[in-house]
Design an enzyme around this catalytic site. Structure first.
Site, PDB file in Angstrom:
ATOM      1  N   HIS A   1     -22.737 -52.319  65.499  1.00 29.51           N
ATOM      2  CA  HIS A   1     -23.456 -52.545  66.799  1.00 29.51           C
ATOM      3  C   HIS A   1     -23.539 -51.146  67.501  1.00 29.51           C
ATOM      4  O   HIS A   1     -24.547 -50.995  68.113  1.00 29.51           O
ATOM      5  CB  HIS A   1     -22.444 -53.643  67.579  1.00 29.51           C
ATOM      6  CG  HIS A   1     -22.519 -54.809  67.253  1.00 29.51           C
ATOM      7  ND1 HIS A   1     -23.785 -55.499  66.798  1.00 29.51           N
ATOM      8  CD2 HIS A   1     -21.577 -55.608  67.000  1.00 29.51           C
ATOM      9  CE1 HIS A   1     -23.333 -56.846  66.644  1.00 29.51           C
ATOM     10  NE2 HIS A   1     -22.000 -56.786  66.630  1.00 29.51           N
TER      11      HIS A   1
ATOM     12  N   HIS B   1     -17.563 -53.748  61.755  1.00 29.21           N
ATOM     13  CA  HIS B   1     -18.470 -54.684  62.345  1.00 29.21           C
ATOM     14  C   HIS B   1     -18.980 -54.185  63.747  1.00 29.21           C
ATOM     15  O   HIS B   1     -20.167 -53.947  64.093  1.00 29.21           O
ATOM     16  CB  HIS B   1     -17.810 -56.016  62.709  1.00 29.21           C
ATOM     17  CG  HIS B   1     -18.799 -57.282  63.302  1.00 29.21           C
ATOM     18  ND1 HIS B   1     -19.463 -57.934  62.538  1.00 29.21           N
ATOM     19  CD2 HIS B   1     -19.058 -57.319  64.526  1.00 29.21           C
ATOM     20  CE1 HIS B   1     -20.215 -58.817  63.513  1.00 29.21           C
ATOM     21  NE2 HIS B   1     -19.939 -58.480  64.754  1.00 29.21           N
ATOM     22  N   GLU B   2     -17.920 -53.631  64.558  1.00 29.02           N
ATOM     23  CA  GLU B   2     -18.599 -53.066  65.969  1.00 29.02           C
ATOM     24  C   GLU B   2     -19.111 -51.819  65.660  1.00 29.02           C
ATOM     25  O   GLU B   2     -19.769 -51.459  66.532  1.00 29.02           O
ATOM     26  CB  GLU B   2     -17.126 -52.983  66.755  1.00 29.02           C
ATOM     27  CG  GLU B   2     -16.574 -54.201  67.055  1.00 29.02           C
ATOM     28  CD  GLU B   2     -17.270 -55.387  67.407  1.00 29.02           C
ATOM     29  OE1 GLU B   2     -18.379 -55.072  68.449  1.00 29.02           O
ATOM     30  OE2 GLU B   2     -17.148 -56.655  67.467  1.00 29.02           O
TER      31      GLU B   2
END
Length: 455
Positions: A26, A22-23
């Site tokens: 980003h 997920h990170e």
């Protein structure tokens, strides 16, 4: 103790992978679109490990790996941003760029799920063939027309070679409040259709979904009543049972299978049972007095003995569900889309009260499932990763302040309004978002405590 440590370990592995994916979404998109990244962190709190790369990005693994974050240059969070960094500040980027960076986290979770499902389908899933086991005459499945030894060929048009697919299809139908059309076959008989109505499937929406609630269970081969492992100090050891003993009779009742032997033990807590046992070439008589234990408020007998599993015992009941390298891609896409819709449907059903919140899983449930799936092998664990990655992606896209979906919703307001909301309004919305997230976390923990400890 070892089981608990194993569950915690695999739960941490699972969380670190999902948070990392997920990170990284980003992080990667931010760098590609010209936003300067200062830190990439898995976890919160004191750093256990950190490394500063040549480009100045600090990589951190922190003490509490229950989340993560990507710190970018942003004038709203730092008072003194260097002049040369201002063009790379997140807050100075266009609405499109900021939206892309925020949406990248959930998007990477969904992309990861596709790759994970592809790996599962290429590796193959070993499942139990979809033959129906013993049915209670008054069970929902029996009333609908399902019979013992039926093979469930398909449900609502989807092939069901094994019980994993059966479970998925029926729970999906229940969550969508739709009937389930089962195509069944038996030896020497033509295929026939049976419909489980929405009302019949309603027990699957209450508490933890289990097909046993509607009377469905897999058919297994008959396990012989041969003693395997014996627990030290328990009734079986006190009765001088030995590994390899075959139970011939109990209280003059012939014992032909392990289930019949188990039923006799359960029915006689702290009562003597006269056994005839075959040991090698001779038959001997023993007396067993089962211990008593509580099971769901009922006292049952317990002998502390396990069955001996013959070699190849389950071979004819197993099926390998496997796809080729290329044909697995559309299957993975379909499964990701199906699970995404199912997750959204489940969330909406719980919000509207059509599904019990006891279907939720908190940290204890995740830890247990993680440990169980790791013990089940590659396909089980990676399949769980895919499912939870979808869940993480979908939940993060909900329009709740502090979540990615909340930020995207605020960006939409900014696009319509022509300017962002004021700082005081943003602060109040963040407080509301934190309250909502805290309430959901407390509810999940409560469900876990009720599920495992009856609290």
């Amino acid at each position: 103790m070892f089981d608990i440590l194993s569950m915690i370990f695999w739960a941490m592995v699972l969380i670190v992978i999902l948070v990392g994916v997920h990170e990284f979404g980003h992080f990667w998109v931010a760098r590609k679109l010209g936003v300067k990244v200062l830190r990439f962190s898995i976890g919160f709190g004191a750093p256990l490990w950190k490394h500063t790369a040549k480009d100045g990005v600090e990589y951190v693994f922190a003490a509490i790996p229950l989340g993560g974050y990507v710190k970018m240059v942003d004038e709203r969070e730092e008072e003194d941003v260097a002049e040369e960094d201002l063009p790379y500040a997140f807050n100075r980027k266009s609405l499109v760029v900021r939206s892309a960076v925020v949406a990248a986290g959930p998007l990477f979770n969904l992309l990861f799920a596709i790759v994970a499902y592809w790996a599962v389908f290429v590796n193959g899933e070993i499942d139990i063939k979809s033959y129906v086991g013993e049915l209670a005459g008054d069970s929902i499945a029996a009333v609908a027309g399902v019979r013992e030894n039926d093979r469930i060929v398909s449900i609502n048009g989807d092939a069901t070679p094994g019980w994993n697919r059966v479970n998925q299809a029926l729970i999906e139908a229940a969550m969508r409040e739709q009937p389930a059309q089962l195509i069944l076959e038996r030896e020497h008989e033509v295929e026939r259709g049976v419909v489980l109505t929405n009302a019949m499937l309603s027990p699957l929406r209450e508490g933890q979904a289990s097909l046993q609630k509607i009377g469905l269970a897999p058919r297994f081969p008959t396990l012989p009543a041969i003693i395997g492992a014996i627990s030290s100090g328990k009734a079986g050891e006190r009765a001088q049972l030995k590994p390899g003993d075959r139970i011939l009779s109990a209280n003059a009742q012939e014992i032909a299978a392990w289930k019949a032997w188990s039923d006799v033990i359960r029915a006689h807590p702290e009562q003597e049972i006269q056994l005839v046992v075959e040991r090698g070439a001779e038959q001997i008589q023993l007396t067993l007095r089962p211990d008593a234990k509580d099971e769901d408020g009922k006292v049952i007998g317990f002998a502390g003995v396990g069955s001996a599993i013959p070699d190849g015992f389950m071979d004819e009941f197993r099926v390998l569900d496997r796809y080729g390298v290329l044909e697995a891609w559309p299957r993975a896409l379909h499964e990701t889309w199906r699970m995404t819709k199912l997750t959204l449907s489940g969330i909406w059903s719980m919000i509207t009260g059509r599904m019990s919140v006891h279907n939720m899983g908190g940290p204890l449930t995740i830890a247990k499932i993680a440990g169980d799936s790791a013990g089940g092998g590659f396909s089980f664990f990676v399949g769980l990763l895919a499912m939870l990655s979808i869940t993480l992606g979908v939940i993060n896209l909900l329009p709740v302040p502090v979540l990615d979906g909340g930020h995207l919703f605020l960006f939409l307001i900014e696009a319509v309004k022509g300017s962002p909301l004021s700082e005081p309004v943003m602060l109040q919305l963040q407080k509301v978002g934190l309250i909502i997230i805290a309430a959901i976390m407390f509810l999940a923990i409560y469900v876990d405590l009720h599920r495992f400890f009856g609290m």
